[in-house]
Design a protein around this motif. Structure first.
Motif, PDB file in Angstrom:
ATOM      1  N   ASP A 129      -6.557  -7.595  11.319  1.00  0.00           N
ATOM      2  CA  ASP A 129      -7.388  -6.838  10.364  1.00  0.00           C
ATOM      3  C   ASP A 129      -8.587  -7.913  10.114  1.00  0.00           C
ATOM      4  O   ASP A 129      -8.688  -8.997  10.039  1.00  0.00           O
ATOM      5  CB  ASP A 129      -6.779  -6.796   9.062  1.00  0.00           C
ATOM      6  CG  ASP A 129      -7.513  -5.448   8.321  1.00  0.00           C
ATOM      7  OD1 ASP A 129      -6.994  -4.309   8.165  1.00  0.00           O
ATOM      8  OD2 ASP A 129      -8.868  -5.557   7.618  1.00  0.00           O
ATOM      9  N   ASP A 133      -3.668   1.853  12.011  1.00  0.00           N
ATOM     10  CA  ASP A 133      -4.078   2.552  10.820  1.00  0.00           C
ATOM     11  C   ASP A 133      -5.608   2.350  10.528  1.00  0.00           C
ATOM     12  O   ASP A 133      -6.318   2.604   9.543  1.00  0.00           O
ATOM     13  CB  ASP A 133      -3.436   2.240   9.382  1.00  0.00           C
ATOM     14  CG  ASP A 133      -3.211   3.159   8.296  1.00  0.00           C
ATOM     15  OD1 ASP A 133      -3.575   4.351   8.788  1.00  0.00           O
ATOM     16  OD2 ASP A 133      -2.935   2.878   7.264  1.00  0.00           O
ATOM     17  N   SER A 151       0.929  -1.191  -0.158  1.00  0.00           N
ATOM     18  CA  SER A 151       0.046   0.022  -0.144  1.00  0.00           C
ATOM     19  C   SER A 151       0.944   1.096   0.021  1.00  0.00           C
ATOM     20  O   SER A 151       1.977   1.203   0.510  1.00  0.00           O
ATOM     21  CB  SER A 151      -0.815  -0.019   1.079  1.00  0.00           C
ATOM     22  OG  SER A 151      -0.156   0.295   2.585  1.00  0.00           O
ATOM     23  N   GLY A 188      -1.379  -4.518   4.322  1.00  0.00           N
ATOM     24  CA  GLY A 188       0.091  -4.993   4.825  1.00  0.00           C
ATOM     25  C   GLY A 188       1.029  -4.129   4.680  1.00  0.00           C
ATOM     26  O   GLY A 188       2.113  -4.532   5.039  1.00  0.00           O
ATOM     27  N   GLY A 189       1.078  -3.021   4.097  1.00  0.00           N
ATOM     28  CA  GLY A 189       2.124  -2.069   3.837  1.00  0.00           C
ATOM     29  C   GLY A 189       2.728  -1.534   5.092  1.00  0.00           C
ATOM     30  O   GLY A 189       4.059  -1.833   5.174  1.00  0.00           O
ATOM     31  N   TRP A 190       2.132  -1.135   6.298  1.00  0.00           N
ATOM     32  CA  TRP A 190       2.594  -0.913   7.319  1.00  0.00           C
ATOM     33  C   TRP A 190       3.301  -2.244   7.981  1.00  0.00           C
ATOM     34  O   TRP A 190       4.408  -2.029   8.631  1.00  0.00           O
ATOM     35  CB  TRP A 190       1.591  -0.273   8.515  1.00  0.00           C
ATOM     36  CG  TRP A 190       1.345   1.140   8.373  1.00  0.00           C
ATOM     37  CD1 TRP A 190       1.247   1.938   7.214  1.00  0.00           C
ATOM     38  CD2 TRP A 190       0.697   1.830   9.274  1.00  0.00           C
ATOM     39  NE1 TRP A 190       1.020   3.143   7.242  1.00  0.00           N
ATOM     40  CE2 TRP A 190       0.631   3.220   8.709  1.00  0.00           C
ATOM     41  CE3 TRP A 190       0.679   1.729  10.552  1.00  0.00           C
ATOM     42  CZ2 TRP A 190       0.070   4.232   9.451  1.00  0.00           C
ATOM     43  CZ3 TRP A 190      -0.074   2.873  11.485  1.00  0.00           C
ATOM     44  CH2 TRP A 190      -0.148   4.226  10.746  1.00  0.00           C
ATOM     45  N   ASP A 197     -12.029  -9.342  13.802  1.00  0.00           N
ATOM     46  CA  ASP A 197     -12.772  -8.019  14.528  1.00  0.00           C
ATOM     47  C   ASP A 197     -12.022  -7.522  15.545  1.00  0.00           C
ATOM     48  O   ASP A 197     -12.183  -8.014  16.661  1.00  0.00           O
ATOM     49  CB  ASP A 197     -14.287  -7.929  14.668  1.00  0.00           C
ATOM     50  CG  ASP A 197     -14.763  -6.538  14.961  1.00  0.00           C
ATOM     51  OD1 ASP A 197     -14.136  -5.469  15.306  1.00  0.00           O
ATOM     52  OD2 ASP A 197     -16.038  -6.299  14.880  1.00  0.00           O
ATOM     53  N   PHE A 198     -11.186  -6.305  15.611  1.00  0.00           N
ATOM     54  CA  PHE A 198     -10.443  -5.828  16.744  1.00  0.00           C
ATOM     55  C   PHE A 198     -11.343  -5.633  18.028  1.00  0.00           C
ATOM     56  O   PHE A 198     -10.939  -5.498  19.096  1.00  0.00           O
ATOM     57  CB  PHE A 198      -9.513  -4.799  16.397  1.00  0.00           C
ATOM     58  CG  PHE A 198      -8.548  -4.630  17.383  1.00  0.00           C
ATOM     59  CD1 PHE A 198      -7.345  -5.548  17.241  1.00  0.00           C
ATOM     60  CD2 PHE A 198      -8.290  -3.763  18.137  1.00  0.00           C
ATOM     61  CE1 PHE A 198      -6.298  -5.340  17.931  1.00  0.00           C
ATOM     62  CE2 PHE A 198      -7.530  -3.420  19.281  1.00  0.00           C
ATOM     63  CZ  PHE A 198      -6.245  -4.323  19.123  1.00  0.00           C
ATOM     64  N   GLY A 255      -5.647  -2.997  12.203  1.00  0.00           N
ATOM     65  CA  GLY A 255      -6.077  -2.634  10.941  1.00  0.00           C
ATOM     66  C   GLY A 255      -5.087  -2.385   9.854  1.00  0.00           C
ATOM     67  O   GLY A 255      -4.831  -1.798   9.341  1.00  0.00           O
TER      68      GLY A 255
END
Ligand SMILES: C[S@@+](CC[C@H](N)C(=O)[O-])C[C@H]1O[C@@H](n2cnc3c(N)ncnc32)[C@H](O)[C@@H]1O
Length: 197
Positions: free
Chosen positions: A71, A112, A21, A51-53, A89-90, A47
């Motif tokens: 996520d 994020d 991302s 998967g960029g972070w 779900d967090f 979140g």
């Protein structure tokens, strides 16, 4: 015009450099400034899809640390033995317990997490704040003393109260709009640094 050029440049850069991302560049910028994640850290990424972070965090922690990415959507294609992906779900106890089972105490929490936006600023802010507060409540229990918490919030009137609360739990609180954020976006990032207890 400038807006689209900027958007395109981060999007293209992400593709070229193998990041999932364009958001990856926001974390790079924020971490260069605030050193939220360091080599060897245990990091919780809330979140996290696509998967960029998590990719950026994995580079920083190296082989000595690990990243847990949570996520609603499964995160695929990150082939790194130091990455643990949890799909769910967090806001549910089931997922929170899974996160705790992997690791009871994290060195850094990054989030994020964002709700589906409906284009009504107040509603988008309220939904974002609700998610952030859930992550914050969990962070207070699972972040080690001295650790840092970075998260995204859609701007609105609840920000002030949230920052007041953060200032009691962390030594330093910064509000940032990264360069890679699209112009006109209502997102801001808050870096809460150095947890007091
Ligand atoms: C902006 S995206 C994250 C992008 C990510 N940081 C990256 O670099 O690829 C926000 C994510 O929050 C997730 N999300 C929203 N509500 C959630 C919840 N209740 N539990 C877990 N994830 C959630 C969405 O599924 C979405 O993938």
């Amino acid at each position: 015009m400038a807006v689209y050029n900027r958007k395109d440049s981060y999007y293209k850069k992400a593709k070229q450099e193998g990041y999932k991302s364009r958001a990856a560049y926001k974390l790079k910028e924020l971490n260069t400034k605030y050193k939220i994640i360091k080599n060897g850290y245990k990091v919780l990424d809330c979140g996290a899809a696509p998967g960029g972070w998590s990719q950026v965090a994995l580079e920083i922690v190296s082989d000595k640390g690990f990243v847990v990415g949570v996520d609603l959507n499964p995160i695929t294609g990150i082939n790194n033995k130091n990455f643990i992906s949890i799909a769910g779900d967090f806001t549910t106890d089931e997922i929170l317990n899974q996160v705790l089972n992997v690791c009871p105490l994290y060195d850094a929490v990054i989030s994020d997490i964002a709700p589906h936006t409906i284009g009504i600023r107040d509603a988008d802010h309220t939904n974002s704040l609700e998610l952030v507060e859930k992550v914050y409540d969990f962070t207070i229990k699972t972040l080690k003393k001295g650790g840092s918490f970075l998260f995204k919030l859609f701007e609105g009137e609840g920000r002030k109260g949230l920052v007041e609360r953060l200032k009691k739990d962390f030594k330093d609180v910064r509000i940032i709009k990264p360069d890679a954020t699209r112009q006109g976006s209502m997102e801001i990032y808050i870096a809460a640094l150095n947890k007091v207890n």
